[in-house]
Motif scaffolding. Sequence first.
Motif, PDB file in Angstrom:
ATOM      1  N   GLY A  10       1.022  -1.007  -0.459  1.00  0.00           N
ATOM      2  CA  GLY A  10       0.284  -0.051  -0.460  1.00  0.00           C
ATOM      3  C   GLY A  10       0.820   1.301   0.328  1.00  0.00           C
ATOM      4  N   LEU A  11       0.508   2.046   0.564  1.00  0.00           N
ATOM      5  CA  LEU A  11       0.879   3.553   0.374  1.00  0.00           C
ATOM      6  C   LEU A  11       0.672   3.806   1.665  1.00  0.00           C
ATOM      7  CD1 LEU A  11       0.094   4.964  -3.029  1.00  0.00           C
ATOM      8  CD2 LEU A  11       1.861   4.003  -2.375  1.00  0.00           C
ATOM      9  N   ALA A  12       1.747   5.275   1.875  1.00  0.00           N
ATOM     10  CA  ALA A  12       1.642   6.473   3.679  1.00  0.00           C
ATOM     11  C   ALA A  12       2.058   7.282   3.056  1.00  0.00           C
ATOM     12  CB  ALA A  12       2.534   5.299   4.595  1.00  0.00           C
ATOM     13  N   VAL A  13       2.027   8.524   4.164  1.00  0.00           N
ATOM     14  CA  VAL A  13       1.989   9.918   3.885  1.00  0.00           C
ATOM     15  C   VAL A  13       1.516  10.433   4.719  1.00  0.00           C
ATOM     16  CG1 VAL A  13       0.188  10.705   2.367  1.00  0.00           C
ATOM     17  CG2 VAL A  13       1.900  11.410   2.572  1.00  0.00           C
ATOM     18  N   GLU A  14       2.601  11.321   4.973  1.00  0.00           N
ATOM     19  CA  GLU A  14       2.281  12.554   5.566  1.00  0.00           C
ATOM     20  C   GLU A  14       1.064  13.513   5.980  1.00  0.00           C
ATOM     21  OE1 GLU A  14       3.734  14.702  10.131  1.00  0.00           O
ATOM     22  OE2 GLU A  14       5.081  13.876   9.283  1.00  0.00           O
ATOM     23  N   HIS A  15       0.400  13.718   5.826  1.00  0.00           N
ATOM     24  CA  HIS A  15      -0.736  13.858   5.435  1.00  0.00           C
ATOM     25  C   HIS A  15      -1.132  15.364   6.548  1.00  0.00           C
ATOM     26  CE1 HIS A  15      -3.194  16.276   2.193  1.00  0.00           C
ATOM     27  NE2 HIS A  15      -4.251  16.001   2.732  1.00  0.00           N
ATOM     28  N   ARG A  16      -1.083  17.009   6.263  1.00  0.00           N
ATOM     29  CA  ARG A  16      -1.815  17.878   7.645  1.00  0.00           C
ATOM     30  C   ARG A  16      -1.244  17.350   8.851  1.00  0.00           C
ATOM     31  NH1 ARG A  16      -7.642  18.749   4.435  1.00  0.00           N
ATOM     32  NH2 ARG A  16      -7.016  19.652   2.690  1.00  0.00           N
ATOM     33  N   GLY A  17      -0.123  16.829   9.069  1.00  0.00           N
ATOM     34  CA  GLY A  17       0.096  16.854  10.098  1.00  0.00           C
ATOM     35  C   GLY A  17       0.040  15.345  11.165  1.00  0.00           C
ATOM     36  N   ARG A  18      -0.755  14.444  10.326  1.00  0.00           N
ATOM     37  CA  ARG A  18      -0.950  13.525  10.417  1.00  0.00           C
ATOM     38  C   ARG A  18      -0.527  12.029   9.589  1.00  0.00           C
ATOM     39  NH1 ARG A  18      -7.174  15.139  11.473  1.00  0.00           N
ATOM     40  NH2 ARG A  18      -6.453  15.680  14.806  1.00  0.00           N
ATOM     41  N   PRO A  19      -0.080  10.900  10.176  1.00  0.00           N
ATOM     42  CA  PRO A  19      -0.328   9.712   8.903  1.00  0.00           C
ATOM     43  C   PRO A  19      -1.675   8.980   8.183  1.00  0.00           C
ATOM     44  CG  PRO A  19       1.356   9.705  11.141  1.00  0.00           C
ATOM     45  CD  PRO A  19       0.340  10.770  11.398  1.00  0.00           C
ATOM     46  N   VAL A  20      -1.306   9.370   7.311  1.00  0.00           N
ATOM     47  CA  VAL A  20      -2.331   8.362   5.994  1.00  0.00           C
ATOM     48  C   VAL A  20      -1.994   7.773   5.492  1.00  0.00           C
ATOM     49  CG1 VAL A  20      -4.045   8.984   4.140  1.00  0.00           C
ATOM     50  CG2 VAL A  20      -3.514  10.579   6.017  1.00  0.00           C
ATOM     51  N   LEU A  21      -2.346   6.682   5.720  1.00  0.00           N
ATOM     52  CA  LEU A  21      -2.379   5.118   5.375  1.00  0.00           C
ATOM     53  C   LEU A  21      -3.617   4.218   3.940  1.00  0.00           C
ATOM     54  CD1 LEU A  21      -1.571   4.601   8.649  1.00  0.00           C
ATOM     55  CD2 LEU A  21      -0.117   2.764   7.885  1.00  0.00           C
ATOM     56  N   LEU A  22      -3.320   3.646   2.652  1.00  0.00           N
ATOM     57  CA  LEU A  22      -3.851   2.977   2.201  1.00  0.00           C
ATOM     58  C   LEU A  22      -3.573   1.278   1.999  1.00  0.00           C
ATOM     59  CD1 LEU A  22      -6.028   3.920   0.335  1.00  0.00           C
ATOM     60  CD2 LEU A  22      -4.120   4.913  -1.801  1.00  0.00           C
ATOM     61  N   VAL A  23      -4.490   1.184   2.518  1.00  0.00           N
ATOM     62  CA  VAL A  23      -4.093  -0.737   2.306  1.00  0.00           C
ATOM     63  C   VAL A  23      -4.724  -1.632   1.580  1.00  0.00           C
ATOM     64  CG1 VAL A  23      -2.492  -0.688   4.292  1.00  0.00           C
ATOM     65  CG2 VAL A  23      -4.764  -1.127   4.451  1.00  0.00           C
ATOM     66  N   PRO A  24      -4.182  -2.771   0.837  1.00  0.00           N
ATOM     67  CA  PRO A  24      -5.372  -3.323   0.606  1.00  0.00           C
ATOM     68  C   PRO A  24      -6.353  -4.163   1.782  1.00  0.00           C
ATOM     69  CG  PRO A  24      -3.811  -4.702  -0.197  1.00  0.00           C
ATOM     70  CD  PRO A  24      -3.114  -2.814   0.959  1.00  0.00           C
ATOM     71  N   ALA A  25      -7.894  -4.464   0.826  1.00  0.00           N
ATOM     72  CA  ALA A  25      -9.090  -4.444   1.880  1.00  0.00           C
ATOM     73  C   ALA A  25      -9.090  -5.920   2.336  1.00  0.00           C
ATOM     74  CB  ALA A  25     -10.435  -4.211   1.694  1.00  0.00           C
ATOM     75  N   HIS A  26      -7.969  -6.584   2.793  1.00  0.00           N
ATOM     76  CA  HIS A  26      -8.501  -8.304   2.734  1.00  0.00           C
ATOM     77  C   HIS A  26      -9.200  -8.664   4.185  1.00  0.00           C
ATOM     78  CE1 HIS A  26      -4.816  -8.478   0.302  1.00  0.00           C
ATOM     79  NE2 HIS A  26      -4.119  -8.021   1.398  1.00  0.00           N
ATOM     80  N   ASP A  27      -9.777  -7.808   5.063  1.00  0.00           N
ATOM     81  CA  ASP A  27     -10.434  -7.877   5.732  1.00  0.00           C
ATOM     82  C   ASP A  27     -11.303  -6.765   5.916  1.00  0.00           C
ATOM     83  OD1 ASP A  27     -11.562  -9.313   8.020  1.00  0.00           O
ATOM     84  OD2 ASP A  27      -9.994  -9.759   9.256  1.00  0.00           O
ATOM     85  N   ASP A  28     -12.531  -6.373   7.051  1.00  0.00           N
ATOM     86  CA  ASP A  28     -13.658  -5.059   6.611  1.00  0.00           C
ATOM     87  C   ASP A  28     -12.462  -3.820   7.375  1.00  0.00           C
ATOM     88  OD1 ASP A  28     -13.605  -5.016  10.283  1.00  0.00           O
ATOM     89  OD2 ASP A  28     -14.639  -7.447   9.387  1.00  0.00           O
ATOM     90  N   ALA A  29     -12.923  -3.100   7.087  1.00  0.00           N
ATOM     91  CA  ALA A  29     -11.725  -1.193   8.020  1.00  0.00           C
ATOM     92  C   ALA A  29     -11.694  -1.788   9.320  1.00  0.00           C
ATOM     93  CB  ALA A  29     -12.589  -0.080   7.195  1.00  0.00           C
ATOM     94  N   GLN A  30     -12.689  -2.032   9.544  1.00  0.00           N
ATOM     95  CA  GLN A  30     -12.488  -2.073  11.447  1.00  0.00           C
ATOM     96  C   GLN A  30     -11.071  -2.968  12.261  1.00  0.00           C
ATOM     97  OE1 GLN A  30     -13.930   0.070  13.195  1.00  0.00           O
ATOM     98  NE2 GLN A  30     -13.233  -1.075  15.824  1.00  0.00           N
TER      99      GLN A  30
END
Length: 615
Positions: free
Chosen positions: A427-447
């Motif tokens: 997936g991908l990650a970036v620090e956006h507006r002072g917070r870590p943001v991650l985008l990862v594959p949905a191998h399970d439900d979001a929670q």
Amino acid sequence: MARTLLDLLYDEAPRADFDRLVEEAGDDPDARRSYDVALRLRELIARQRSREAELSALYDTASDLTAIRDVNAILSAIVRRARQLLKADMTYLSLNDEGEGASYMKVTDGALSAEFRTLRLPLGTGLLGLVAQTGAPYFTSDYQHDERFVHRRFVDDAVAGEGIRAILGVPLVVEGRVIGALLATHRTVRPFPPEEVSLLTSFAAHASVALENARLFADLDEANAQLRAQAEAVEEAARAHDQLTGLLLHRSTLAEVVAVLGEVLGGSRVAVLDADGHVLAGDAAPGPGPGRAALDQAVASGHSVELDDGYLAPALAGQEHLATVLVHGGPRLDRAGRRTLERGAIVAGLVLLFARSVDEAEERLGGALLTDLIEGSEADPARLRQRARSQRLRLDAGCVVAVAEVPTGERHRAARAAARLARAAEGLAVEHRGRPVLLVPAHDDAQAVGQRLRAALAEACGEPVTLGVAPGPRHPVDGALPAAYDEARRCLEALLALGRVGECADPAALGVTRLLLGTSGPGELDDFVARALGPVLDHDRRRGTDLVTTLEAWFAEGGRSRAAAERLHVHPNTVAQRLDRVTELLGARWREPDAALDLQLALRVARLRSQQPAD
């Protein structure tokens, strides 16, 4: 517009051309967005080219160490390249004269005066003398006004004659001994970012290797006159050094370094361990590994240490311990063999540094892609898919967006941990507006995905991590990701507003609460209070009046002035006068229903913010 901006990017046009183009577009918001994206791409391309130039210069310098035996030519090339890459006005290298207790100029590039090229500084004097004495890097944005350094008139006169203001200096160290310093200067006041300190340190390391090689070849000449066998051994060590250095030119892996080092050390078994003792490449010896005392001795000295069943040598970058090279199961190493081991450790360290640089570049590119995805700033889906493929992104089966809140002091550590987690999950990650943001594959439900990410980030930071997650679209490069990011961010804001620090929630878990609590933070509340009540608050603050309390009492009594006066224990005329003042400050409409509702909410928020109960 977009085509013209791309043409400017392709032509490497100056910033003024971009500014002129967006000015010609007027108030077109699409033109402004395209302009902002183009400037970010221009900056990213410039940084990448700068990094490629740095790596190329380091490779060229490493090549020189194998091809050039003239130490003066090597040092001149190092000083010249350092000046070019740091865009410095002048660079120079000094060597220590221990007998005289001074450091003298050996090589300069960009010096204007003959006096400066022959300058000698007592150890501890000025920035150069301090670096040469202590072996620690120092820098100053304005040397003439920096009281940390011992100023001598003849040194300050030489510096002033060159017009020098900002100075960065790093030590030259050979066998744990400071032999001089490498410095870069500017004739304007400016700071030195960490990457420039790191780059100059790398050149200083090459200069130290060059000087060390010169000393070794001098030893070789002396030994050759005394004993042919010893000369042959040193020659073999030099060939091993060339062979190891050649690995850098071909961007070899740690496994290749291990194979070559094992061969040149007579068939020894070799392993490269990280700073925590985990095997990175090769075959480690059975048992618990090298003892802490031996490792500390090697790191402190920068040299190899003999063990009961082998040898170890540290791979260092300045004060950072990158790795340990462990040799066992082979013949006893003589002096030349141990030098070869130490050179192998240097090569292993450089391989790790180069790999780290590549990883950091990929993280920057991946972060830029994720920023464009969540902001919706890249309009071409085909281009987005191409960039996603270059980052080995695997999101065709859906994705999860996560936004994290971490303690302020742990943000850098959390950002690094997020990058590792995202890379491991493709997936991908970036620090956006002072917070870590991650985008990862949905191998399970979001929670479920969010709970795993939260636990991993909390473990990496050693502090509670709060996480908002939301399911993303099946094809995030098609423009639907900003909405999912906003959902995750609102979930996070709702958790923080509810005081549920250290938890994870998705939209299903919070329901409508995220819509009520997830959009307004302290800044928005401050703006609301300032718009509705600001003039009254300012008046009370300046004049010491009590208009706010009068308004609270008046609203509490349903707009009845006499009841408000009794509540405040003042005369009704006093209440009337105060309300007239409020009308002067807020205008006549403050009593109307809509304005009165906003005013009551602002009074309530201001009271809650002050933590003072109303009378």
